[in-house]
Design an enzyme around this catalytic site. Structure first.
Site, PDB file in Angstrom:
ATOM      1  N   LYS A   1       0.855  -1.177   0.000  1.00 31.08           N
ATOM      2  CA  LYS A   1       0.000   0.000   0.000  1.00 31.08           C
ATOM      3  C   LYS A   1       0.897   1.235   0.000  1.00 31.08           C
ATOM      4  O   LYS A   1       1.580   1.533   0.995  1.00 31.08           O
ATOM      5  CB  LYS A   1      -0.907  -0.021   1.235  1.00 31.08           C
ATOM      6  CG  LYS A   1      -1.937  -1.141   1.169  1.00 31.08           C
ATOM      7  CD  LYS A   1      -2.933  -0.867   0.068  1.00 31.08           C
ATOM      8  CE  LYS A   1      -3.383  -2.114  -0.641  1.00 31.08           C
ATOM      9  NZ  LYS A   1      -4.279  -1.860  -1.759  1.00 31.08           N
TER      10      LYS A   1
ATOM     11  N   ASP B   1       0.624  -0.609  -5.043  1.00 35.05           N
ATOM     12  CA  ASP B   1      -0.745  -0.138  -5.272  1.00 35.05           C
ATOM     13  C   ASP B   1      -0.932   1.218  -4.609  1.00 35.05           C
ATOM     14  O   ASP B   1      -0.961   1.323  -3.379  1.00 35.05           O
ATOM     15  CB  ASP B   1      -1.738  -1.156  -4.702  1.00 35.05           C
ATOM     16  CG  ASP B   1      -3.182  -0.807  -5.050  1.00 35.05           C
ATOM     17  OD1 ASP B   1      -3.408   0.232  -5.702  1.00 35.05           O
ATOM     18  OD2 ASP B   1      -4.081  -1.583  -4.663  1.00 35.05           O
TER      19      ASP B   1
ATOM     20  N   GLU C   1       0.008  -0.245  -9.643  1.00 36.49           N
ATOM     21  CA  GLU C   1      -1.455  -0.355  -9.648  1.00 36.49           C
ATOM     22  C   GLU C   1      -2.097   0.980  -9.302  1.00 36.49           C
ATOM     23  O   GLU C   1      -1.736   1.616  -8.317  1.00 36.49           O
ATOM     24  CB  GLU C   1      -1.913  -1.438  -8.650  1.00 36.49           C
ATOM     25  CG  GLU C   1      -3.425  -1.615  -8.617  1.00 36.49           C
ATOM     26  CD  GLU C   1      -3.869  -2.909  -7.939  1.00 36.49           C
ATOM     27  OE1 GLU C   1      -3.105  -3.900  -7.975  1.00 36.49           O
ATOM     28  OE2 GLU C   1      -4.974  -2.936  -7.385  1.00 36.49           O
TER      29      GLU C   1
ATOM     30  N   ASP D   1      -7.538  -0.648 -11.084  1.00 35.72           N
ATOM     31  CA  ASP D   1      -8.467  -1.238 -10.128  1.00 35.72           C
ATOM     32  C   ASP D   1      -9.679  -0.320  -9.969  1.00 35.72           C
ATOM     33  O   ASP D   1     -10.743  -0.544 -10.572  1.00 35.72           O
ATOM     34  CB  ASP D   1      -7.734  -1.458  -8.797  1.00 35.72           C
ATOM     35  CG  ASP D   1      -8.617  -2.046  -7.707  1.00 35.72           C
ATOM     36  OD1 ASP D   1      -9.842  -2.125  -7.899  1.00 35.72           O
ATOM     37  OD2 ASP D   1      -8.084  -2.419  -6.634  1.00 35.72           O
TER      38      ASP D   1
ATOM     39  N   LYS E   1     -13.121  -6.740  -8.425  1.00 34.13           N
ATOM     40  CA  LYS E   1     -13.710  -6.878  -7.093  1.00 34.13           C
ATOM     41  C   LYS E   1     -15.200  -7.160  -7.252  1.00 34.13           C
ATOM     42  O   LYS E   1     -15.901  -6.435  -7.970  1.00 34.13           O
ATOM     43  CB  LYS E   1     -13.506  -5.600  -6.282  1.00 34.13           C
ATOM     44  CG  LYS E   1     -12.052  -5.336  -5.903  1.00 34.13           C
ATOM     45  CD  LYS E   1     -11.934  -4.108  -5.036  1.00 34.13           C
ATOM     46  CE  LYS E   1     -10.615  -4.061  -4.283  1.00 34.13           C
ATOM     47  NZ  LYS E   1      -9.476  -3.648  -5.104  1.00 34.13           N
TER      48      LYS E   1
HETATM   49 MG    MG Z   1      -5.984  -2.136  -5.751  1.00 34.48          MG
END
Ligand code: MG
Length: 367
Positions: free
Chosen positions: A165, A193, A218, A241, A265
């Site tokens: 992250k 990401d 990402e 994403d 997702k």
């Molecule tokens: Mg992501």
């Protein structure tokens, strides 16, 4: 078969690590999960779950899920849960947008379909592909050395794919990515990401500074257009994403050459039915996927496992086992990680049994 009642449960899912932090100082300590149980006139029950990543990751939040279900319930009651196309049409007609609200209802219908046919959901979604699904571990944002230590800890638990992250200050992020890349071996996968956290100039600095590393980038920026400019100035493999929230966005990104992989997702796109369509289009177009959800407990982990396990192995970039991140179990029978992998249940439907002690009394019942 008819849906005769909808029961809604709210459950707090605390994090084993205490806190999950990502871009721009966002964090969650306790996740707000909503489980939906559909009762049918034939006595079967189906179960689904939605668990947003706090109220500021996607346009979704826990109380919103329950308010949305309150809106949808009168339209869903009386409908045949095995008519998945019809029930999704009914939900889309009754409520514009709000895909995450529809996701647990659609998920519960798949559970009922599997139970009715005596088949696991993965079989109904194309059949079980390969032995098991490789998992990644999300590494909560923190100081570079602490993130590297966490990667080592999860490596020791069997993970070989890591999603850092980032999306913070560029210099900090460059240090984070370098610290983790330094301890990984070539057969491991590293994703940085940013979760939309960088402005374009910041993203440009980071991708330039890590250009010598074997790392995926990402979702660097908030908008698709900003992210596309970063894609066009880096040679690093590139994943979108948050911007890929439906089939139309996927097709546009593919046409623009904007993606090497996407993150799919379940609740972001409105449930297993719509996720399966996007999954199948990705396979047709040659686009691998991280197959997962925003967050969740055992019910969502089971649903992820069925969608992922029915996806051709070459297109499973990775998935994750959210039930191992949280301290509360909302269902029995969900996949348990073994050596960094999980497998979809062989039992009918999602293969899970709600943990009624954890779920407690429903917060709403519609009949
Ligand atoms: Mg992501």
């Amino acid at each position: 078969m008819k849906i005769v009642a909808i029961r809604v449960y709210q459950t707090d899912l605390p994090l084993a690590e205490g806190r999950y932090s990502w871009a721009n100082g966002k964090y969650v300590d306790i996740f707000d999960s909503t489980a939906v149980v559909l009762e049918t006139d034939e006595g079967l029950e189906g179960c689904g779950e939605v668990c947003p990543l706090g109220p500021f990751y996607l346009p979704a939040f826990g109380k919103g899920a329950r308010a949305g279900i309150d809106e949808l319930a009168p339209h869903v009651l009386g409908h045949d849960p095995l008519d998945l196309t019809g029930i999704n049409q009914v939900m889309d007609q009754a409520l514009l947008g709000h895909p995450y609200v529809k996701s647990p209802i659609d998920m519960a219908c798949w559970d009922l379909l599997g139970k009715t046919l005596g088949a696991p959901v993965c079989q109904l979604m194309g059949g079980r592909q390969g032995e098991s699904v490789a998992l990644y571990r999300a590494i909560s944002q923190g100081p570079a050395d602490a993130m590297a230590e966490n990667v080592q800890m999860y490596r020791d638990q069997g993970y070989r794919r890591f999603q850092l992250k980032v999306g913070g200050a560029p210099n900090d992020d460059i240090a984070r990515i370098r610290a983790v890349a330094a301890i990984l071996s070539p057969d491991e996968i590293l994703v940085a990401d940013a979760n939309t956290g960088w402005q374009a100039h910041e993203a440009a600095r980071v991708v330039n500074a890590i250009a010598d590393l074997d790392v995926y980038v990402e979702q660097p920026c908030r908008s698709y257009e900003e992210s596309l400019t970063i894609r066009r100035r880096t040679s690093l493999p590139f994943i979108l994403d948050e911007n890929i929230d439906g089939l139309d966005k996927l097709l546009r990104a593919h046409a623009d050459g904007a993606i090497d992989a996407i993150n799919l997702k379940i609740s972001k796109v409105g449930g297993l039915s719509k996720a399966r369509v996007i999954r199948d289009v990705c396979v047709s177009l040659g686009i691998p996927m991280t197959i997962e959800d925003s967050w969740g407990g055992d019910i969502i982990t089971a649903a992820i496992a069925h969608l992922a396990h029915s996806t051709p192995e070459r297109f499973r970039f990775t998935s994750t086992d959210f039930n191992s991140y949280v301290t509360v179990s909302n269902a029995a029978g969900a996949p348990k990680r073994v050596d960094g992998h999980m497998t979809a249940s062989h039992e009918p439907g999602l293969g899970i049994t709600p943990n009624w002690d954890t779920l407690g009394e429903p917060v709403a019942v519609y009949r």
